[in-house]
Design a protein around this motif. Structure first.
Motif, PDB file in Angstrom:
ATOM      1  N   VAL B 101     -85.895 -24.748  82.499  1.00  0.00           N
ATOM      2  CA  VAL B 101     -86.923 -26.220  82.176  1.00  0.00           C
ATOM      3  C   VAL B 101     -86.435 -26.635  80.815  1.00  0.00           C
ATOM      4  CG1 VAL B 101     -88.701 -25.265  83.631  1.00  0.00           C
ATOM      5  CG2 VAL B 101     -88.827 -24.787  81.228  1.00  0.00           C
ATOM      6  N   ALA B 102     -86.709 -28.026  80.713  1.00  0.00           N
ATOM      7  CA  ALA B 102     -86.505 -28.751  79.344  1.00  0.00           C
ATOM      8  C   ALA B 102     -87.385 -28.121  78.183  1.00  0.00           C
ATOM      9  CB  ALA B 102     -86.838 -30.019  79.469  1.00  0.00           C
ATOM     10  N   THR B 103     -86.888 -27.612  77.059  1.00  0.00           N
ATOM     11  CA  THR B 103     -87.493 -27.418  76.055  1.00  0.00           C
ATOM     12  C   THR B 103     -87.836 -28.352  75.212  1.00  0.00           C
ATOM     13  OG1 THR B 103     -85.481 -26.959  74.907  1.00  0.00           O
ATOM     14  CG2 THR B 103     -86.692 -24.915  75.601  1.00  0.00           C
ATOM     15  N   LYS B 104     -87.353 -29.550  75.330  1.00  0.00           N
ATOM     16  CA  LYS B 104     -87.937 -30.749  74.359  1.00  0.00           C
ATOM     17  C   LYS B 104     -87.395 -32.088  75.293  1.00  0.00           C
ATOM     18  CE  LYS B 104     -83.748 -31.896  71.753  1.00  0.00           C
ATOM     19  NZ  LYS B 104     -83.470 -32.075  70.372  1.00  0.00           N
ATOM     20  N   ASP B 105     -88.363 -33.311  75.021  1.00  0.00           N
ATOM     21  CA  ASP B 105     -88.131 -34.456  75.716  1.00  0.00           C
ATOM     22  C   ASP B 105     -86.823 -34.905  75.442  1.00  0.00           C
ATOM     23  OD1 ASP B 105     -90.740 -34.222  76.103  1.00  0.00           O
ATOM     24  OD2 ASP B 105     -91.596 -35.726  74.616  1.00  0.00           O
ATOM     25  N   GLY B 106     -86.059 -35.284  76.294  1.00  0.00           N
ATOM     26  CA  GLY B 106     -84.700 -35.865  76.069  1.00  0.00           C
ATOM     27  C   GLY B 106     -83.857 -36.215  77.429  1.00  0.00           C
ATOM     28  N   VAL B 107     -82.636 -36.386  76.810  1.00  0.00           N
ATOM     29  CA  VAL B 107     -81.857 -36.752  78.231  1.00  0.00           C
ATOM     30  C   VAL B 107     -80.908 -35.563  78.530  1.00  0.00           C
ATOM     31  CG1 VAL B 107     -81.559 -39.199  77.937  1.00  0.00           C
ATOM     32  CG2 VAL B 107     -80.021 -37.591  76.842  1.00  0.00           C
ATOM     33  N   TYR B 108     -80.830 -35.569  79.903  1.00  0.00           N
ATOM     34  CA  TYR B 108     -80.045 -34.161  80.516  1.00  0.00           C
ATOM     35  C   TYR B 108     -79.294 -34.586  81.448  1.00  0.00           C
ATOM     36  CZ  TYR B 108     -83.418 -31.132  78.119  1.00  0.00           C
ATOM     37  OH  TYR B 108     -84.287 -30.713  77.109  1.00  0.00           O
ATOM     38  N   PRO B 109     -78.205 -33.753  81.861  1.00  0.00           N
ATOM     39  CA  PRO B 109     -77.237 -34.229  82.847  1.00  0.00           C
ATOM     40  C   PRO B 109     -77.860 -34.351  84.324  1.00  0.00           C
ATOM     41  CG  PRO B 109     -76.324 -32.438  81.592  1.00  0.00           C
ATOM     42  CD  PRO B 109     -77.596 -32.515  81.006  1.00  0.00           C
ATOM     43  N   CYS B 110     -77.528 -35.332  84.985  1.00  0.00           N
ATOM     44  CA  CYS B 110     -78.196 -35.381  86.300  1.00  0.00           C
ATOM     45  C   CYS B 110     -77.026 -35.231  87.476  1.00  0.00           C
ATOM     46  CB  CYS B 110     -79.168 -36.654  86.394  1.00  0.00           C
ATOM     47  SG  CYS B 110     -79.977 -36.360  88.120  1.00  0.00           S
ATOM     48  N   TYR B 111     -77.064 -34.324  88.233  1.00  0.00           N
ATOM     49  CA  TYR B 111     -76.134 -34.092  89.301  1.00  0.00           C
ATOM     50  C   TYR B 111     -76.707 -34.557  90.816  1.00  0.00           C
ATOM     51  CZ  TYR B 111     -74.107 -31.450  85.820  1.00  0.00           C
ATOM     52  OH  TYR B 111     -73.562 -30.878  84.394  1.00  0.00           O
ATOM     53  N   ALA B 112     -78.211 -34.723  90.823  1.00  0.00           N
ATOM     54  CA  ALA B 112     -78.680 -34.795  91.922  1.00  0.00           C
ATOM     55  C   ALA B 112     -79.248 -36.677  92.060  1.00  0.00           C
ATOM     56  CB  ALA B 112     -80.112 -34.128  92.132  1.00  0.00           C
ATOM     57  N   CYS B 113     -78.867 -37.415  90.804  1.00  0.00           N
ATOM     58  CA  CYS B 113     -79.310 -38.840  90.910  1.00  0.00           C
ATOM     59  C   CYS B 113     -78.318 -39.476  91.837  1.00  0.00           C
ATOM     60  CB  CYS B 113     -79.061 -39.098  89.265  1.00  0.00           C
ATOM     61  SG  CYS B 113     -80.486 -38.251  88.207  1.00  0.00           S
ATOM     62  N   PRO B 114     -78.664 -40.776  91.717  1.00  0.00           N
ATOM     63  CA  PRO B 114     -77.607 -41.731  92.472  1.00  0.00           C
ATOM     64  C   PRO B 114     -76.377 -41.808  91.605  1.00  0.00           C
ATOM     65  CG  PRO B 114     -79.978 -42.741  92.317  1.00  0.00           C
ATOM     66  CD  PRO B 114     -80.086 -41.585  91.795  1.00  0.00           C
ATOM     67  N   SER B 115     -75.320 -42.210  92.244  1.00  0.00           N
ATOM     68  CA  SER B 115     -74.077 -41.778  91.481  1.00  0.00           C
ATOM     69  C   SER B 115     -73.845 -42.562  90.183  1.00  0.00           C
ATOM     70  CB  SER B 115     -72.862 -42.466  92.575  1.00  0.00           C
ATOM     71  OG  SER B 115     -73.081 -43.668  92.845  1.00  0.00           O
ATOM     72  N   ALA B 116     -74.416 -43.634  90.083  1.00  0.00           N
ATOM     73  CA  ALA B 116     -74.016 -44.430  88.823  1.00  0.00           C
ATOM     74  C   ALA B 116     -74.973 -43.784  87.540  1.00  0.00           C
ATOM     75  CB  ALA B 116     -74.636 -45.823  88.992  1.00  0.00           C
ATOM     76  N   ILE B 187     -86.595 -41.244  93.213  1.00  0.00           N
ATOM     77  CA  ILE B 187     -87.067 -40.000  93.786  1.00  0.00           C
ATOM     78  C   ILE B 187     -85.850 -39.392  94.053  1.00  0.00           C
ATOM     79  CG2 ILE B 187     -87.889 -38.902  95.800  1.00  0.00           C
ATOM     80  CD1 ILE B 187     -90.209 -39.930  94.157  1.00  0.00           C
ATOM     81  N   ILE B 188     -85.728 -38.286  93.496  1.00  0.00           N
ATOM     82  CA  ILE B 188     -84.510 -37.380  93.732  1.00  0.00           C
ATOM     83  C   ILE B 188     -84.675 -36.274  94.689  1.00  0.00           C
ATOM     84  CG2 ILE B 188     -82.994 -38.032  91.815  1.00  0.00           C
ATOM     85  CD1 ILE B 188     -83.871 -35.706  90.377  1.00  0.00           C
ATOM     86  N   LEU B 189     -83.537 -36.010  95.527  1.00  0.00           N
ATOM     87  CA  LEU B 189     -83.751 -34.924  96.539  1.00  0.00           C
ATOM     88  C   LEU B 189     -83.832 -33.542  96.093  1.00  0.00           C
ATOM     89  CD1 LEU B 189     -83.919 -34.905  99.572  1.00  0.00           C
ATOM     90  CD2 LEU B 189     -81.517 -34.450  99.667  1.00  0.00           C
ATOM     91  N   ARG B 190     -83.116 -33.231  94.839  1.00  0.00           N
ATOM     92  CA  ARG B 190     -82.977 -31.916  94.307  1.00  0.00           C
ATOM     93  C   ARG B 190     -83.339 -32.138  92.647  1.00  0.00           C
ATOM     94  NH1 ARG B 190     -78.830 -31.839  98.025  1.00  0.00           N
ATOM     95  NH2 ARG B 190     -77.538 -33.065  96.818  1.00  0.00           N
ATOM     96  N   PRO B 191     -83.482 -30.886  91.990  1.00  0.00           N
ATOM     97  CA  PRO B 191     -83.779 -30.994  90.621  1.00  0.00           C
ATOM     98  C   PRO B 191     -82.209 -31.622  90.118  1.00  0.00           C
ATOM     99  CG  PRO B 191     -84.447 -28.754  91.399  1.00  0.00           C
ATOM    100  CD  PRO B 191     -83.663 -29.437  92.639  1.00  0.00           C
TER     101      PRO B 191
END
Lengths: 159, 198
Positions: B101-116, B187-191
């Motif tokens: 889980v995130a320890t702080k607010d911020g951006v994280y890599p997303c592998y489950a997001c739409p390709s762009a 909405i993303i299918l996975r974390p």
């Protein structure tokens, strides 16, 4: 580029300058009672590692709050220095039973103690430092922060 | 060796009947020699020779690393390999299913997001990934193990490796129903940190 994407990229760029990384391996029922994020936020704002030298440019610390640590996970606890990255990576166990029984202030005290104990382990790596690093001054500054009353209660900390 | 004396026998007429039957009387009470004893000895000698021969044969054979010949002449696992087996069995029994889980607010890599979309904004406490681990981790460095910075490792379930894999799947498949996942614009299918369903 839309504003939202710009904002995300700015945050990403800021993350690259981060020097202090404080995390945990914490039994889920004890989160957020044990919240490394409080330490991450305050120390990240108030500590600049460059002040102590270039021997450590990234400081990783992990609170380990697990009732039983089986042999294959014993590596979660310890201290390592990585000359190539000039980073130190420390994992310190916080007594599980004491955390379960503790109130908020006591939990913070136990976490403070663990973090200071972790900084002490840096001394063992001094010979491997790629450049000088005054870990004693680093510890003294961290202690000074912890000495302030309610140091962990920032503006956006829920009451 | 058996005694020759014990084999001495004499024949005398039987008193019990008038007929001319003969009775065999031993001179002493020692066990009677029999013809199978030398054969038994020969078998024992043959077995012994076989054992010695096999021991010699095994000692001459090229064994792959991890196998040794024990003092009895049998092929066995080396102590190092035996310890490796015990360790691997223990690892299978001692696994953990966790959430990062995130320890702080911020951006994280997303592998489950739409390709762009390569990154995602997470608030402190939001799930980035569900996973399972059972092996000793060589480094404590979070980035080395977690795949992103500023993540907190929360063990959710301890058990055997199989049990943990099942639990991980349940968590991944049910991720879209978490309030934090439903509240987003997409909405993303996975974390975000899970590339696949396992």
């Amino acid at each position: 580029m839309i504003a939202k994407e710009e904002h995300l990229l700015t945050l990403e760029a800021q993350a690259k300058d981060q020097q202090i990384f404080i995390s945990g391996r914490i039994w889920h029922e004890l989160y957020p009672k044990v919240d490394p994020g409080l330490f991450l936020k305050v120390l990240g704002q108030k500590i600049d590692l460059k002040k102590y030298g270039d021997g450590i440019v990234k400081f990783y610390f992990t609170f380990v709050v697990i009732e039983k640590l089986t042999r294959n996970f014993s590596g979660w606890v310890g201290s390592d220095y990585f000359p190539k990255r000039a980073s130190v990576d420390i994992g310190i166990r916080v007594p599980y039973e004491e955390i379960v029984a503790a109130d908020e202030a006591t939990v913070i005290r136990l976490m403070e103690k663990a973090l200071l104990e972790g900084i002490d382990t840096i001394a063992a790596h001094e010979r491997k430092f790629v450049a000088p690093f005054d870990y004693k001054a680093f510890k003294a500054d961290v202690e000074a922060i912890f000495a302030e009353e309610n140091w962990y209660k920032t503006e956006d900390t829920p009451a | 060796m058996f005694s020759l004396k014990s084999s001495a026998r004499k024949l005398e007429p039987s008193n019990h009947s008038s007929s001319s039957t003969l009775r065999i009387i031993s001179e002493d009470n020692s066990p009677r020699p029999s013809g199978w004893l030398p054969i038994l000895l020969l078998i024992l000698i043959a077995l012994g020779s076989l054992h010695v021969g096999r021991k010699y044969y095994m000692s001459q054979k090229d064994l792959p690393p991890g196998l040794v010949v024990n003092p009895e002449g049998d092929m066995a696992l080396s102590s190092k390999r035996e310890a490796k087996l015990a360790k691997e069995l223990e690892e299978i029994d001692n696994a953990v299913q966790y959430a990062l889980v995130a320890t702080k607010d911020g951006v994280y890599p997303c592998y489950a997001c739409p390709s762009a979309q390569k990154v995602i904004f997470l608030y402190k406490g939001n799930v980035w990934k569900y996973g399972v681990t059972r092996k000793e981790e060589s480094e404590r460095y979070p980035n080395g193990n977690y795949g992103a910075e500023n993540l907190l490792f929360l063990p959710l379930f301890w058990g055997t490796y199989g049990e943990c894999l099942k639990q991980e799947k349940i968590m991944i498949y049910n991720y879209p129903f978490l309030p934090e996942a439903k509240e987003r614009d997409i909405i993303i299918l996975r974390p975000p940190g899970n590339k696949y369903d396992s």
